[in-house]
Design a protein around this motif. Structure first.
Motif, mmCIF file in Angstrom:
data_model
loop_
_atom_site.group_PDB
_atom_site.id
_atom_site.type_symbol
_atom_site.label_atom_id
_atom_site.label_comp_id
_atom_site.label_asym_id
_atom_site.label_seq_id
_atom_site.Cartn_x
_atom_site.Cartn_y
_atom_site.Cartn_z
ATOM 1 N N THR B 214 -2.404 -3.618 5.768
ATOM 2 C CA THR B 214 -3.149 -4.881 5.862
ATOM 3 C C THR B 214 -2.520 -5.924 4.938
ATOM 4 O OG1 THR B 214 -5.102 -3.530 6.213
ATOM 5 C CG2 THR B 214 -5.475 -5.853 5.754
ATOM 6 N N LEU B 215 -2.151 -5.492 3.740
ATOM 7 C CA LEU B 215 -1.539 -6.439 2.802
ATOM 8 C C LEU B 215 -0.208 -6.961 3.349
ATOM 9 C CD1 LEU B 215 -1.873 -7.803 0.065
ATOM 10 C CD2 LEU B 215 -0.690 -5.886 -0.990
ATOM 11 N N ALA B 216 0.550 -6.058 3.970
ATOM 12 C CA ALA B 216 1.822 -6.488 4.560
ATOM 13 C C ALA B 216 1.570 -7.472 5.702
ATOM 14 C CB ALA B 216 2.595 -5.279 5.060
ATOM 15 N N LEU B 217 0.516 -7.206 6.501
ATOM 16 C CA LEU B 217 0.167 -8.135 7.589
ATOM 17 C C LEU B 217 -0.250 -9.498 7.025
ATOM 18 C CD1 LEU B 217 -1.765 -5.852 10.092
ATOM 19 C CD2 LEU B 217 0.124 -7.377 10.686
ATOM 20 N N ALA B 218 -0.955 -9.463 5.891
ATOM 21 C CA ALA B 218 -1.347 -10.721 5.249
ATOM 22 C C ALA B 218 -0.103 -11.494 4.812
ATOM 23 C CB ALA B 218 -2.238 -10.432 4.040
ATOM 24 N N GLY B 219 0.896 -10.785 4.303
ATOM 25 C CA GLY B 219 2.149 -11.438 3.903
ATOM 26 C C GLY B 219 2.816 -12.121 5.081
ATOM 27 N N VAL B 220 2.812 -11.437 6.237
ATOM 28 C CA VAL B 220 3.424 -12.027 7.436
ATOM 29 C C VAL B 220 2.633 -13.263 7.872
ATOM 30 C CG1 VAL B 220 4.018 -11.615 9.859
ATOM 31 C CG2 VAL B 220 4.399 -9.830 8.183
ATOM 32 N N ALA B 221 1.283 -13.143 7.811
ATOM 33 C CA ALA B 221 0.450 -14.294 8.195
ATOM 34 C C ALA B 221 0.762 -15.481 7.281
ATOM 35 C CB ALA B 221 -1.029 -13.917 8.105
ATOM 36 N N ASN B 222 0.897 -15.225 6.003
ATOM 37 C CA ASN B 222 1.200 -16.305 5.060
ATOM 38 C C ASN B 222 2.543 -16.942 5.374
ATOM 39 O OD1 ASN B 222 0.333 -17.668 2.522
ATOM 40 N ND2 ASN B 222 2.280 -16.863 1.792
ATOM 41 N N MET B 223 3.519 -16.073 5.677
ATOM 42 C CA MET B 223 4.851 -16.582 6.021
ATOM 43 C C MET B 223 4.809 -17.427 7.286
ATOM 44 S SD MET B 223 7.429 -15.604 4.140
ATOM 45 C CE MET B 223 8.823 -15.486 5.226
ATOM 46 N N SER B 224 3.857 -17.091 8.179
ATOM 47 C CA SER B 224 3.754 -17.839 9.437
ATOM 48 C C SER B 224 2.928 -19.109 9.273
ATOM 49 C CB SER B 224 3.091 -16.974 10.519
ATOM 50 O OG SER B 224 3.684 -15.709 10.558
ATOM 51 N N GLY B 225 2.454 -19.354 8.062
ATOM 52 C CA GLY B 225 1.656 -20.557 7.823
ATOM 53 C C GLY B 225 0.184 -20.354 8.137
ATOM 54 N N GLU B 226 -0.215 -19.114 8.438
ATOM 55 C CA GLU B 226 -1.641 -18.845 8.714
ATOM 56 C C GLU B 226 -2.294 -18.454 7.392
ATOM 57 O OE1 GLU B 226 -1.182 -15.749 11.569
ATOM 58 O OE2 GLU B 226 -0.041 -17.037 12.895
ATOM 59 N N TYR B 227 -2.451 -19.459 6.520
ATOM 60 C CA TYR B 227 -2.880 -19.164 5.142
ATOM 61 C C TYR B 227 -4.285 -18.583 5.077
ATOM 62 C CZ TYR B 227 1.145 -22.129 4.264
ATOM 63 O OH TYR B 227 2.402 -22.657 4.274
ATOM 64 N N GLU B 228 -5.170 -19.136 5.903
ATOM 65 C CA GLU B 228 -6.562 -18.671 5.831
ATOM 66 C C GLU B 228 -6.668 -17.208 6.243
ATOM 67 O OE1 GLU B 228 -8.437 -21.611 8.217
ATOM 68 O OE2 GLU B 228 -8.182 -23.143 6.672
ATOM 69 N N GLN B 229 -5.906 -16.856 7.276
ATOM 70 C CA GLN B 229 -5.949 -15.458 7.710
ATOM 71 C C GLN B 229 -5.363 -14.556 6.620
ATOM 72 O OE1 GLN B 229 -3.591 -14.319 11.062
ATOM 73 N NE2 GLN B 229 -4.694 -12.386 11.292
ATOM 74 N N ALA B 230 -4.271 -15.044 6.005
ATOM 75 C CA ALA B 230 -3.626 -14.249 4.940
ATOM 76 C C ALA B 230 -4.615 -14.002 3.801
ATOM 77 C CB ALA B 230 -2.390 -14.990 4.432
ATOM 78 N N ILE B 231 -5.319 -15.062 3.415
ATOM 79 C CA ILE B 231 -6.275 -14.934 2.306
ATOM 80 C C ILE B 231 -7.405 -13.977 2.682
ATOM 81 C CG2 ILE B 231 -7.994 -16.211 0.948
ATOM 82 C CD1 ILE B 231 -6.026 -18.651 1.205
ATOM 83 N N SER B 232 -7.925 -14.130 3.898
ATOM 84 C CA SER B 232 -9.031 -13.265 4.325
ATOM 85 C C SER B 232 -8.606 -11.802 4.382
ATOM 86 C CB SER B 232 -9.534 -13.679 5.708
ATOM 87 O OG SER B 232 -10.013 -14.983 5.647
ATOM 88 N N LEU B 233 -7.417 -11.562 4.924
ATOM 89 C CA LEU B 233 -6.949 -10.171 5.030
ATOM 90 C C LEU B 233 -6.783 -9.549 3.649
ATOM 91 C CD1 LEU B 233 -4.219 -10.384 7.852
ATOM 92 C CD2 LEU B 233 -6.309 -9.033 7.915
ATOM 93 N N ALA B 234 -6.126 -10.292 2.749
ATOM 94 C CA ALA B 234 -5.864 -9.734 1.410
ATOM 95 C C ALA B 234 -7.160 -9.537 0.647
ATOM 96 C CB ALA B 234 -4.919 -10.660 0.639
ATOM 97 N N PHE B 235 -8.044 -10.522 0.743
ATOM 98 C CA PHE B 235 -9.311 -10.404 0.010
ATOM 99 C C PHE B 235 -10.161 -9.265 0.582
ATOM 100 C CE2 PHE B 235 -13.736 -11.519 -0.849
ATOM 101 C CZ PHE B 235 -13.673 -11.573 -2.229
ATOM 102 N N GLY B 236 -10.066 -9.087 1.896
ATOM 103 C CA GLY B 236 -10.873 -8.060 2.562
ATOM 104 C C GLY B 236 -10.590 -6.651 2.085
ATOM 105 N N ILE B 237 -9.386 -6.403 1.625
ATOM 106 C CA ILE B 237 -9.083 -5.016 1.220
ATOM 107 C C ILE B 237 -9.395 -4.754 -0.258
ATOM 108 C CG2 ILE B 237 -7.326 -4.639 2.964
ATOM 109 C CD1 ILE B 237 -5.205 -5.066 0.846
#
Lengths: 290, 457
Positions: B214-237
């Motif tokens: 999940t953290l790795a997926l959050a990193g990819v989301a952040n790299m793709s500019g999907e910051y909100e999703q990245a934050i939610s994924l990382a915070f969720g775990i």
């Protein structure tokens, strides 16, 4: 202690014994509770006493410690005289290793019963392979694959397979699988650890894969084994048969402890009759044909 | 190969201390090689005793010294205990410790060689689990050196060996490493697909590894500019990591980076302060402090900037971190119109980055120096805003300091409710650890941030 609590993760009860006198008193009573200790906290004398108690009342032992002179001095004693499994601190995934060591502890009675049934076959093996296999059954630790085992005993895989076959065992892979089964036996029969967790700890992709292996080796599934445990002698009988279903081959004329790098091709160079199960390929490389 | 790497490092050593600790490591590895080949002799024992006393006196980070001492001690038990071979297990473990210690000091090239040596020897010795672990670490070390091919080979082997050893968590971590390589090379879509597949398998067969995926997926989301999703994924775990310190603090550092990229540096600071206060490992705390210093240089007041600067000046920094420290000092000093100080810091950053061949930092420091010189010529001004959000570097966020903040701090009232909840929770966490909350720092960051944080209070 935190690491051990995390590893057990609610699958058991932990009792902390901070005093060696209390520990030795507890070990003087028969019990099959797993003992987790830090060898760095033991003097060699206490390690000897613990080893003596465990020889009298066998139980699983896990030694979890950082690498230090004190720890290693005690560890050597424990390794020589107990079925301790060792986990040294300092690796990134030590937690998963500790989890496996603590939750998959071999059943001492089952292992003893099985090894006594396999004794005749094991005695046909070179000392290096025999000792290694016995240690794998007793500690639940060791090479997890046939290739790993051949590396650990410093023999080419083919040579080792031949020794295993000559001793009447079905295959090296089956022997390794049997060590996995014996390490999970206690967790299945005497705990409520979910099967998916046990399968994951053994490296099976799913519970179903683990069941297939248990059916092959023990004629029962893990679910049935938990609800209707086999008697230890019965389980050992079935597993011993599954490991030695093939008839014992004639005893090899080779010495019991041949040189570690002995290969069938050497026999040819010396002009002795070629063993029947060895056939030369065009490349000149021997191939076992059991 | 290990020898060459160490000899090259010795030849390039810039201080006596650096030379001494590299030489100690090299000497231990030579003895290891000799003991492995010829068995342990009295000569080896005497030499190991000598090295043990030398190691105690050298100027090295505690984890490097501990690893060298562990090696010297374990080697003396190399052939002990019959088939169980505790001495060998201990030696291989301490070899891995040494590699990790080198890595935490930023010496990734040497670390990669040590892991490669450990991987080869453990595999030849039938220690499959240790071999899998070595290859996994080797993959990471090569990734840090940006050697993608070697990293790929190492991760692939780690995955195979992990399965062979029956440790699915190593196998899955190696696959996550391979996916990280994909996004490091710009293949974000491929990485996302791969990670989604890994997550699906991990949920079935190894749930303990799911937070990492999940953290790795959050990193990819952040790299793709999907910051909100990245934050939610990382915070969720975070809630699931109470008993896993390593991943918990790594997640907090990554979350801080995502928040900073999103434009919430005050909230990012709160996360970093928790890491700085509570992380058990010194190098993780140091990493967080350097990140905080970076945020202070760009967003906070001079007092906070100076306090963090003083704290870092007393730390043992890796060469890369030294160069970054100098660069951030230059950036902060320019922002606070201390231009002479800024110029000397930028020059020092260029010198350090050149010396240790961190060319990206050389480029950044040179750009900074030219900005400083321009500012000296004209009137002192605020640090120019970066035109757009910077994309992350080629390494995982938590692996290194990420100088990529959003140029503009955004108002917390304008962000979705979930992100506001993240900010509140991080504030609460920071308060629980007795460190300044983001609302406390908000005042220093301007009116918008004060307003933003009032809701969180």
């Amino acid at each position: 202690m935190g690491y051990v609590y995390a590893a057990v993760a609610g699958h058991g009860i932990i009792e902390s014994i901070p005093d060696t006198r209390q520990l030795l008193a507890a070990l003087a009573l028969p019990s099959d509770d797993c003992l987790v200790l830090d060898p760095a906290l033991l003097t060699p004398g206490i390690a000897q006493s613990i080893a003596a108690s465990i020889a009298q009342f066998p139980r699983p032992v896990v030694a979890f410690s950082s690498v230090s002179t004190a720890a290693l001095e005690s560890s050597v004693i424990l390794a020589q005289r107990t079925p301790a499994r060792f986990v040294f601190r300092g690796t990134a995934n030590e937690r998963s290793l500790l989890e496996r060591a603590v939750l998959l502890t071999p059943d001492a009675e089952f292992c003893a019963a099985l090894l006594s049934r396999l004794d005749a076959n094991l005695n046909l093996l070179p000392a290096a392979i025999r000792e290694r296999l016995v240690a794998m059954f007793r500690t639940g630790d060791g090479p997890d694959s046939p290739d790993g085992l051949s590396a650990a005993v410093s023999l080419p895989r083919r040579t080792m397979d031949r020794y295993i076959a000559d001793a009447g065992f079905v295959s090296t892979r089956r022997m390794v699988e049997a060590t996995h089964l014996t390490s999970a036996y206690r967790a299945i029969t005497r705990s409520r650890i979910p099967f998916t967790t046990i399968a994951s700890l053994l490296g099976y992709k799913s519970h179903r894969t683990m069941d297939a292996q248990f059916t092959l080796l023990l004629d029962t599934t893990t679910g049935r084994l938990r609800t209707r445990p086999l008697r230890v002698a019965e389980a050992a009988d079935i597993l011993a048969v599954r490991l030695t279903e093939r008839k014992t081959r004639r005893r090899s004329s080779a010495p019991r402890n041949p040189p570690e790098d002995a290969k069938p091709s050497l026999t040819l160079i010396q002009g002795r009759p070629r063993p029947r199960h060895v056939r030369l390929k065009a490349s000149g490389e021997p191939t076992t044909k059991p | 190969m290990t020898d060459t790497s160490f000899l090259e490092h010795l030849a390039a050593a810039r201080s006596d201390a650096e030379f001494a600790r590299t030489a100690a490591g090299f000497a231990i590895l030579q003895i290891y090689d000799s003991v492995k080949t010829n068995g342990l002799s009295g000569f080896h024992r005497d030499t190991l005793h000598g090295i043990e006393s030398d190691v105690a006196a050298i100027d090295a980070a505690p984890n490097v010294r501990a690893a060298l001492e562990a090696m010297a001690c374990a080697l003396q038990f190399w052939e002990s205990a019959g088939p169980v071979r505790v001495g060998r297990k201990a030696t291989y473990t301490s070899l891995l410790m040494y590699g990790q210690a080198l890595g935490s000091e930023g010496e990734w090239a040497m670390a990669a060689k040590v892991f490669a040596l450990a991987g080869m020897d453990t595999e030849l010795d039938g220690e499959t689990w240790l071999a899998a672990e070595s290859r996994l670490m080797m993959g990471r070390a090569y990734r840090m050196c940006a050697d993608w091919e070697m990293a790929q080979i190492a991760y692939h082997r780690a995955s195979q060996l992990g399965r062979e050893a029956g440790d699915l968590s190593i196998a899955f971590r190696a696959q996550i490493g391979e996916a990280n390589l994909l996004w490091s090379r710009g293949n974000l879509q491929g990485a996302r697909l791969r990670l989604t597949g890994i997550a699906r398998q991990a949920r079935r067969s190894c749930p303990s590894v799911v937070p990492r995926v999940t953290l790795a997926l959050a990193g990819v989301a952040n790299m793709s500019g999907e910051y909100e999703q990245a934050i939610s994924l990382a915070f969720g775990i975070l809630d699931t990591l109470e008993d896993d310190d390593e991943l918990k603090y790594q997640t907090l550092v990554d979350l801080a980076s995502f928040l900073s990229d999103y434009g919430l540096p005050a909230v990012a600071s709160a996360a970093l302060r928790v890491v700085q206060k509570a992380a058990p490992e010194r190098h993780v705390r140091r990493h967080a402090t350097l990140n905080l210093f970076f945020l202070a240089a760009h967003h906070e007041n001079a007092a906070a900037f100076d306090a963090l600067g003083a704290e870092l000046a007393g730390e043992r920094l890796t060469p890369r971190q030294q160069a970054q420290f100098a660069l951030f000092t230059a950036q902060g000093c320019r922002r606070f119109a201390r231009l002479d100080e800024a110029r000397s810091a930028a020059q020092r950053a260029i010198e350090l980055a050149n010396r240790y061949e961190h060319f990206q930092l050389v480029f950044e420091a040179e750009t900074e120096l030219s900005d400083i010189l321009r500012a000296i010529e004209n009137a002192p001004s605020e640090i120019p805003q970066r035109p757009e959000r910077f994309r992350s570097n080629t390494v995982a966020v938590s692996d290194d300091v990420m100088p990529n903040p959003s140029a503009i701090s955004i108002d917390l009232d304008s962000v979705p409710v979930e992100i506001r909840e993240v900010a509140e929770s991080l504030d609460f966490m920071a308060a629980r650890h007795g460190v300044g909350t983001s609302s406390a720092m908000g005042g220093a960051m301007g009116g918008a941030m004060s307003t933003a944080m009032s809701g969180a209070q």
